[in-house]
Scaffold this motif. Structure first.
Motif, PDB file in Angstrom:
ATOM      1  N   PRO A 106       0.826  -1.210   0.000  1.00  0.00           N
ATOM      2  CA  PRO A 106       0.000   0.000   0.000  1.00  0.00           C
ATOM      3  C   PRO A 106       0.858   1.257   0.000  1.00  0.00           C
ATOM      4  CG  PRO A 106      -0.083  -1.093   2.136  1.00  0.00           C
ATOM      5  CD  PRO A 106       0.707  -1.973   1.222  1.00  0.00           C
ATOM      6  N   VAL A 107       0.339   2.283  -0.636  1.00  0.00           N
ATOM      7  CA  VAL A 107       1.021   3.571  -0.673  1.00  0.00           C
ATOM      8  C   VAL A 107       0.754   4.277   0.650  1.00  0.00           C
ATOM      9  CG1 VAL A 107       1.148   5.799  -1.856  1.00  0.00           C
ATOM     10  CG2 VAL A 107       0.728   3.701  -3.163  1.00  0.00           C
ATOM     11  N   PRO A 108       1.796   4.796   1.305  1.00  0.00           N
ATOM     12  CA  PRO A 108       1.565   5.492   2.574  1.00  0.00           C
ATOM     13  C   PRO A 108       0.641   6.693   2.367  1.00  0.00           C
ATOM     14  CG  PRO A 108       3.922   5.460   2.015  1.00  0.00           C
ATOM     15  CD  PRO A 108       3.182   4.776   0.915  1.00  0.00           C
ATOM     16  N   ALA A 109      -0.208   6.935   3.341  1.00  0.00           N
ATOM     17  CA  ALA A 109      -1.167   8.029   3.254  1.00  0.00           C
ATOM     18  C   ALA A 109      -0.505   9.373   3.430  1.00  0.00           C
ATOM     19  CB  ALA A 109      -2.259   7.845   4.294  1.00  0.00           C
ATOM     20  N   THR A 110       0.655   9.411   4.055  1.00  0.00           N
ATOM     21  CA  THR A 110       1.326  10.681   4.281  1.00  0.00           C
ATOM     22  C   THR A 110       2.577  10.759   3.439  1.00  0.00           C
ATOM     23  OG1 THR A 110       2.574   9.781   6.133  1.00  0.00           O
ATOM     24  CG2 THR A 110       0.486  10.853   6.647  1.00  0.00           C
ATOM     25  N   THR A 111       2.883  11.949   3.000  1.00  0.00           N
ATOM     26  CA  THR A 111       4.108  12.215   2.262  1.00  0.00           C
ATOM     27  C   THR A 111       4.744  13.430   2.900  1.00  0.00           C
ATOM     28  OG1 THR A 111       2.942  13.629   0.698  1.00  0.00           O
ATOM     29  CG2 THR A 111       3.198  11.311   0.087  1.00  0.00           C
ATOM     30  N   THR A 112       5.896  13.794   2.437  1.00  0.00           N
ATOM     31  CA  THR A 112       6.537  14.986   2.971  1.00  0.00           C
ATOM     32  C   THR A 112       5.738  16.200   2.531  1.00  0.00           C
ATOM     33  OG1 THR A 112       8.675  13.905   2.769  1.00  0.00           O
ATOM     34  CG2 THR A 112       8.685  16.295   3.052  1.00  0.00           C
ATOM     35  N   PRO A 113       5.149  16.927   3.471  1.00  0.00           N
ATOM     36  CA  PRO A 113       4.305  18.063   3.076  1.00  0.00           C
ATOM     37  C   PRO A 113       5.128  19.231   2.565  1.00  0.00           C
ATOM     38  CG  PRO A 113       4.451  17.918   5.461  1.00  0.00           C
ATOM     39  CD  PRO A 113       5.199  16.733   4.898  1.00  0.00           C
ATOM     40  N   ARG A 114       4.546  19.919   1.589  1.00  0.00           N
ATOM     41  CA  ARG A 114       5.128  21.168   1.118  1.00  0.00           C
ATOM     42  C   ARG A 114       4.624  22.274   2.030  1.00  0.00           C
ATOM     43  NH1 ARG A 114       2.863  22.165  -4.190  1.00  0.00           N
ATOM     44  NH2 ARG A 114       1.176  20.936  -3.380  1.00  0.00           N
ATOM     45  N   PRO A 115       5.372  23.350   2.193  1.00  0.00           N
ATOM     46  CA  PRO A 115       4.878  24.449   3.034  1.00  0.00           C
ATOM     47  C   PRO A 115       3.550  24.974   2.507  1.00  0.00           C
ATOM     48  CG  PRO A 115       7.191  24.782   2.449  1.00  0.00           C
ATOM     49  CD  PRO A 115       6.691  23.599   1.668  1.00  0.00           C
ATOM     50  N   GLY A 116       2.543  25.018   3.356  1.00  0.00           N
ATOM     51  CA  GLY A 116       1.227  25.525   2.989  1.00  0.00           C
ATOM     52  C   GLY A 116       0.361  24.537   2.245  1.00  0.00           C
ATOM     53  N   ALA A 117       0.885  23.357   1.919  1.00  0.00           N
ATOM     54  CA  ALA A 117       0.118  22.395   1.129  1.00  0.00           C
ATOM     55  C   ALA A 117      -1.104  21.894   1.872  1.00  0.00           C
ATOM     56  CB  ALA A 117       1.011  21.214   0.729  1.00  0.00           C
ATOM     57  N   ASP A 118      -1.050  21.866   3.196  1.00  0.00           N
ATOM     58  CA  ASP A 118      -2.194  21.383   3.969  1.00  0.00           C
ATOM     59  C   ASP A 118      -3.305  22.411   4.064  1.00  0.00           C
ATOM     60  OD1 ASP A 118      -0.938  18.972   4.400  1.00  0.00           O
ATOM     61  OD2 ASP A 118      -0.108  19.575   6.330  1.00  0.00           O
ATOM     62  N   ASP A 119      -3.046  23.625   3.584  1.00  0.00           N
ATOM     63  CA  ASP A 119      -4.022  24.696   3.696  1.00  0.00           C
ATOM     64  C   ASP A 119      -4.961  24.780   2.504  1.00  0.00           C
ATOM     65  OD1 ASP A 119      -2.711  25.333   6.033  1.00  0.00           O
ATOM     66  OD2 ASP A 119      -1.469  26.856   5.085  1.00  0.00           O
ATOM     67  N   VAL A 120      -4.704  24.018   1.444  1.00  0.00           N
ATOM     68  CA  VAL A 120      -5.486  24.126   0.214  1.00  0.00           C
ATOM     69  C   VAL A 120      -5.961  22.741  -0.224  1.00  0.00           C
ATOM     70  CG1 VAL A 120      -5.464  24.874  -2.196  1.00  0.00           C
ATOM     71  CG2 VAL A 120      -4.132  26.126  -0.502  1.00  0.00           C
ATOM     72  N   LEU A 121      -7.227  22.678  -0.583  1.00  0.00           N
ATOM     73  CA  LEU A 121      -7.848  21.454  -1.076  1.00  0.00           C
ATOM     74  C   LEU A 121      -8.488  21.758  -2.423  1.00  0.00           C
ATOM     75  CD1 LEU A 121      -9.769  20.686   2.220  1.00  0.00           C
ATOM     76  CD2 LEU A 121      -7.598  19.691   1.529  1.00  0.00           C
ATOM     77  N   VAL A 122      -8.886  20.729  -3.149  1.00  0.00           N
ATOM     78  CA  VAL A 122      -9.676  20.916  -4.359  1.00  0.00           C
ATOM     79  C   VAL A 122     -11.089  20.460  -4.032  1.00  0.00           C
ATOM     80  CG1 VAL A 122     -10.026  20.275  -6.775  1.00  0.00           C
ATOM     81  CG2 VAL A 122      -7.704  20.551  -5.882  1.00  0.00           C
ATOM     82  N   GLY A 123     -12.028  21.380  -4.139  1.00  0.00           N
ATOM     83  CA  GLY A 123     -13.435  21.049  -3.931  1.00  0.00           C
ATOM     84  C   GLY A 123     -14.080  20.736  -5.261  1.00  0.00           C
ATOM     85  N   VAL A 124     -14.845  19.648  -5.312  1.00  0.00           N
ATOM     86  CA  VAL A 124     -15.509  19.230  -6.548  1.00  0.00           C
ATOM     87  C   VAL A 124     -16.996  19.106  -6.286  1.00  0.00           C
ATOM     88  CG1 VAL A 124     -15.689  17.413  -8.297  1.00  0.00           C
ATOM     89  CG2 VAL A 124     -13.461  17.979  -7.325  1.00  0.00           C
ATOM     90  N   ASP A 125     -17.796  19.713  -7.157  1.00  0.00           N
ATOM     91  CA  ASP A 125     -19.253  19.611  -7.105  1.00  0.00           C
ATOM     92  C   ASP A 125     -19.686  18.815  -8.329  1.00  0.00           C
ATOM     93  OD1 ASP A 125     -21.988  19.919  -7.025  1.00  0.00           O
ATOM     94  OD2 ASP A 125     -21.970  22.090  -7.323  1.00  0.00           O
ATOM     95  N   LEU A 126     -20.107  17.587  -8.089  1.00  0.00           N
ATOM     96  CA  LEU A 126     -20.518  16.703  -9.170  1.00  0.00           C
ATOM     97  C   LEU A 126     -22.027  16.756  -9.288  1.00  0.00           C
ATOM     98  CD1 LEU A 126     -19.944  14.535 -11.267  1.00  0.00           C
ATOM     99  CD2 LEU A 126     -19.881  12.857  -9.423  1.00  0.00           C
ATOM    100  N   GLY A 127     -22.496  17.371 -10.361  1.00  0.00           N
ATOM    101  CA  GLY A 127     -23.931  17.518 -10.563  1.00  0.00           C
ATOM    102  C   GLY A 127     -24.398  16.784 -11.811  1.00  0.00           C
ATOM    103  N   GLY A 128     -25.689  16.789 -12.022  1.00  0.00           N
ATOM    104  CA  GLY A 128     -26.275  16.092 -13.150  1.00  0.00           C
ATOM    105  C   GLY A 128     -26.001  16.743 -14.490  1.00  0.00           C
ATOM    106  N   THR A 129     -25.780  18.063 -14.504  1.00  0.00           N
ATOM    107  CA  THR A 129     -25.530  18.753 -15.767  1.00  0.00           C
ATOM    108  C   THR A 129     -24.125  19.322 -15.869  1.00  0.00           C
ATOM    109  OG1 THR A 129     -26.398  20.835 -14.893  1.00  0.00           O
ATOM    110  CG2 THR A 129     -27.949  19.389 -16.055  1.00  0.00           C
ATOM    111  N   LYS A 130     -23.452  19.550 -14.738  1.00  0.00           N
ATOM    112  CA  LYS A 130     -22.090  20.083 -14.794  1.00  0.00           C
ATOM    113  C   LYS A 130     -21.289  19.579 -13.609  1.00  0.00           C
ATOM    114  CE  LYS A 130     -22.870  24.228 -12.139  1.00  0.00           C
ATOM    115  NZ  LYS A 130     -22.879  25.639 -12.028  1.00  0.00           N
ATOM    116  N   ILE A 131     -19.969  19.608 -13.791  1.00  0.00           N
ATOM    117  CA  ILE A 131     -19.017  19.334 -12.727  1.00  0.00           C
ATOM    118  C   ILE A 131     -18.257  20.636 -12.518  1.00  0.00           C
ATOM    119  CG2 ILE A 131     -17.078  17.921 -11.963  1.00  0.00           C
ATOM    120  CD1 ILE A 131     -17.907  15.898 -14.184  1.00  0.00           C
ATOM    121  N   ALA A 132     -18.174  21.097 -11.284  1.00  0.00           N
ATOM    122  CA  ALA A 132     -17.460  22.325 -10.968  1.00  0.00           C
ATOM    123  C   ALA A 132     -16.371  22.010  -9.958  1.00  0.00           C
ATOM    124  CB  ALA A 132     -18.424  23.375 -10.406  1.00  0.00           C
ATOM    125  N   ALA A 133     -15.273  22.750 -10.018  1.00  0.00           N
ATOM    126  CA  ALA A 133     -14.169  22.536  -9.081  1.00  0.00           C
ATOM    127  C   ALA A 133     -13.427  23.844  -8.864  1.00  0.00           C
ATOM    128  CB  ALA A 133     -13.221  21.462  -9.590  1.00  0.00           C
TER     129      ALA A 133
END
Length: 101
Positions: free
Chosen positions: A4-31
């Motif tokens: 298995p691939v480890p769940a943690t890696t060496t974090p980049r500075p500030g990398a934990d502060d940003v995520l990608v949000g995805v909205d999966l809808g019936g007519t469009k996908i937004a991120a």
């Protein structure tokens, strides 16, 4: 069996502060890039949902959109005070306004 691939890696500075949000809808996908507090940090990009094209096309659309959001969010910002390109909606410099009839 693959290890298995480890769940943690060496974090980049500030990398934990940003995520990608995805909205999966019936007519469009937004991120967009989203802060851990829920603040939207980037433009929201959208693509049509290829719901009738099967699960592989859905996953491809989501992965492509996430890649585009990350690429746009990691692009270097324009230098402060750098001239901006003229707006596409701005009239050409040689045009003269006309009075409304």
């Amino acid at each position: 069996m693959t290890a298995p691939v480890p769940a943690t890696t060496t974090p980049r500075p500030g990398a934990d502060d940003v995520l990608v949000g995805v909205d999966l809808g019936g007519t469009k996908i937004a991120a967009a890039l989203v802060g851990t507090d829920g603040t939207v940090l980037s433009d929201v990009l959208e693509v049509p949902t290829p719901a009738h094209d099967g699960p592989e096309r859905m996953l491809d659309a989501i992965a492509g959109l996430v890649a585009d959001v990350v690429a746009a969010g990691t692009a270097p910002a324009p230098a402060r005070g750098a001239p901006r390109s003229p707006s596409a909606s701005a009239p050409p410099a040689s045009s003269t306004p006309t009075a409304a009839s």
